[in-house]
Design a protein around this motif. Structure first.
Motif, short mmCIF file in Angstrom:
data_model
loop_
_atom_site.label_atom_id
_atom_site.label_comp_id
_atom_site.label_asym_id
_atom_site.label_seq_id
_atom_site.Cartn_x
_atom_site.Cartn_y
_atom_site.Cartn_z
N SER A 268 0.80 -1.23 0.00
CA SER A 268 0.00 0.00 0.00
C SER A 268 0.83 1.27 0.00
O SER A 268 0.33 2.34 -0.36
N PHE A 269 2.09 1.18 0.42
CA PHE A 269 2.90 2.39 0.54
C PHE A 269 4.17 2.27 -0.28
O PHE A 269 4.79 1.21 -0.34
N MET A 270 4.56 3.38 -0.90
CA MET A 270 5.74 3.39 -1.74
C MET A 270 6.49 4.70 -1.53
O MET A 270 5.89 5.78 -1.48
N ARG A 271 7.79 4.59 -1.46
CA ARG A 271 8.63 5.78 -1.41
C ARG A 271 8.83 6.28 -2.84
O ARG A 271 9.26 5.53 -3.71
N ILE B 255 -2.30 12.21 -10.94
CA ILE B 255 -0.86 12.29 -11.22
C ILE B 255 -0.69 13.23 -12.40
O ILE B 255 -1.37 13.10 -13.43
N GLU B 256 0.23 14.18 -12.26
CA GLU B 256 0.43 15.16 -13.32
C GLU B 256 1.91 15.47 -13.46
O GLU B 256 2.55 15.96 -12.53
N ARG B 257 2.49 15.18 -14.63
CA ARG B 257 3.87 15.53 -14.93
C ARG B 257 4.84 15.06 -13.83
O ARG B 257 5.59 15.83 -13.26
N ASN B 258 4.78 13.77 -13.57
CA ASN B 258 5.68 13.16 -12.57
C ASN B 258 5.50 13.76 -11.18
O ASN B 258 6.43 13.83 -10.38
N TYR C 156 13.13 6.69 -7.99
CA TYR C 156 11.97 5.85 -7.71
C TYR C 156 10.98 5.79 -8.89
O TYR C 156 9.94 5.14 -8.80
N LYS C 157 11.30 6.47 -9.98
CA LYS C 157 10.36 6.61 -11.08
C LYS C 157 10.00 5.27 -11.72
O LYS C 157 8.83 5.00 -12.03
N GLU C 158 10.99 4.43 -11.92
CA GLU C 158 10.74 3.15 -12.58
C GLU C 158 9.80 2.26 -11.76
O GLU C 158 8.86 1.65 -12.29
N LYS C 159 10.04 2.21 -10.48
CA LYS C 159 9.20 1.39 -9.61
C LYS C 159 7.77 1.93 -9.57
O LYS C 159 6.80 1.16 -9.62
N GLN D 1 6.31 3.77 -11.89
CA GLN D 1 5.71 3.57 -13.20
C GLN D 1 5.21 2.13 -13.36
O GLN D 1 4.17 1.89 -13.98
N SER D 2 5.94 1.19 -12.79
CA SER D 2 5.52 -0.21 -12.82
C SER D 2 4.18 -0.39 -12.10
O SER D 2 3.31 -1.13 -12.56
N PHE D 3 4.04 0.30 -10.96
CA PHE D 3 2.76 0.26 -10.23
C PHE D 3 1.63 0.82 -11.08
O PHE D 3 0.53 0.22 -11.17
N ILE D 4 1.88 1.93 -11.77
CA ILE D 4 0.85 2.54 -12.62
C ILE D 4 0.49 1.60 -13.78
O ILE D 4 -0.69 1.38 -14.07
N ASP D 5 1.49 1.04 -14.41
CA ASP D 5 1.25 0.15 -15.56
C ASP D 5 0.41 -1.06 -15.14
O ASP D 5 -0.47 -1.51 -15.90
N ASN D 6 0.68 -1.58 -13.98
CA ASN D 6 -0.05 -2.76 -13.52
C ASN D 6 -1.49 -2.46 -13.13
O ASN D 6 -2.31 -3.37 -12.98
N ASN D 7 -1.79 -1.18 -12.95
CA ASN D 7 -3.15 -0.81 -12.54
C ASN D 7 -3.85 0.08 -13.56
O ASN D 7 -4.87 0.70 -13.25
N PHE D 8 -3.28 0.15 -14.75
CA PHE D 8 -3.81 1.05 -15.78
C PHE D 8 -4.80 0.28 -16.66
O PHE D 8 -4.53 -0.81 -17.14
N LEU D 9 -5.97 0.89 -16.85
CA LEU D 9 -6.98 0.28 -17.71
C LEU D 9 -6.93 0.89 -19.11
O LEU D 9 -6.95 2.11 -19.26
#
Length: 237
Positions: free
Chosen positions: A187-190, A205-208, A223-226, A228-236
């Protein structure tokens, strides 16, 4: 070792309290000051656990200095006037030593400070958390926080500020690393050196940058890659 400073505008008293600190095995004298303003500047730049603080000083007295320290070092007042004891305890001083100073009184007060700081450290190191809540120490109180109410956590040197959905932020003496270890990683991410976010509370989310109300939290390159991976996995799509 307890990192401490001495503050007293009387040269002889300052020399005496400094010598008492130096001869006490569990104390580490970082600096001594003859005025409160220089001491405050030093505290903002260095981690100090304990202050031996005179009360009657020009410009800014000891009580006023203590009131300006939010969640700062612990305080033992040194004073020639016992009537200041009540004022001292109003600002949560650990103890006060009456002048003229003697080592027995100094050592007794210092042991009291050592016991308090050890308990405080043990509490921080054993910060309790489960899937629903955690306990923190803030402003001399132990407060329960529902994990689901946390929006984000902001790192501020030795402290963290916990921002909540429906309450005022809370400050506690704790490192970002320590609180990150205690929070559920699902649930939490740095996302930045100074920010941990509740992934379940993100709506925009707007412009990083993650937006919580009017606050813009940057997502750093580290931390951007990690994230982004969270966003990709939850993106419809």
């Amino acid at each position: 070792m307890i990192k401490c400073i001495a503050v007293d505008d009387e040269p002889l008293a300052l020399k005496q309290i400094s010598s008492y600190i130096e001869r006490t095995p569990f104390l580490d004298l970082q600096a001594s000051f003859d005025n409160a303003m220089d001491a405050l500047q030093f505290i903002t730049e260095n981690k100090i656990d304990l202050i031996y603080l005179d009360i009657q000083m020009p410009d800014l007295n000891g009580i006023e200095m203590a009131k300006s320290l939010s969640n700062g070092p612990q305080i033992i007042f040194t004073t020639a006037y016992s009537e200041y004891a009540i004022d001292g305890f109003k600002v949560n001083a650990i103890d006060y030593i009456l002048k003229p100073l003697d080592y027995a009184s100094f050592f007794k007060a210092s042991l009291k400070a050592q016991s308090f700081l050890e308990r405080n450290t043990a509490f921080s190191e054993n910060l309790q958390a489960n899937s629903n809540h955690l306990f923190i120490k803030s402003e001399y109180k132990i407060i329960r926080i529902e994990i689901g109410d946390i929006l984000y956590i902001e790192g501020m040197r030795e402290y963290v500020r916990i921002h909540l959905a429906n309450a005022k932020p809370l400050m506690t003496l704790l490192s970002m690393k320590k609180i990150e270890e205690k929070l559920p990683s699902a649930s939490f991410m740095r996302v930045h050196r100074s920010y941990i976010v509740n992934l379940q509370k993100i709506s925009t989310i707007e412009r990083n940058r993650i937006i919580f109300n009017d606050v813009y939290i940057p997502i750093s390159d580290q931390y951007k890659e990690k994230f982004q991976s969270f966003i990709d996995n939850n993106f419809l799509i």
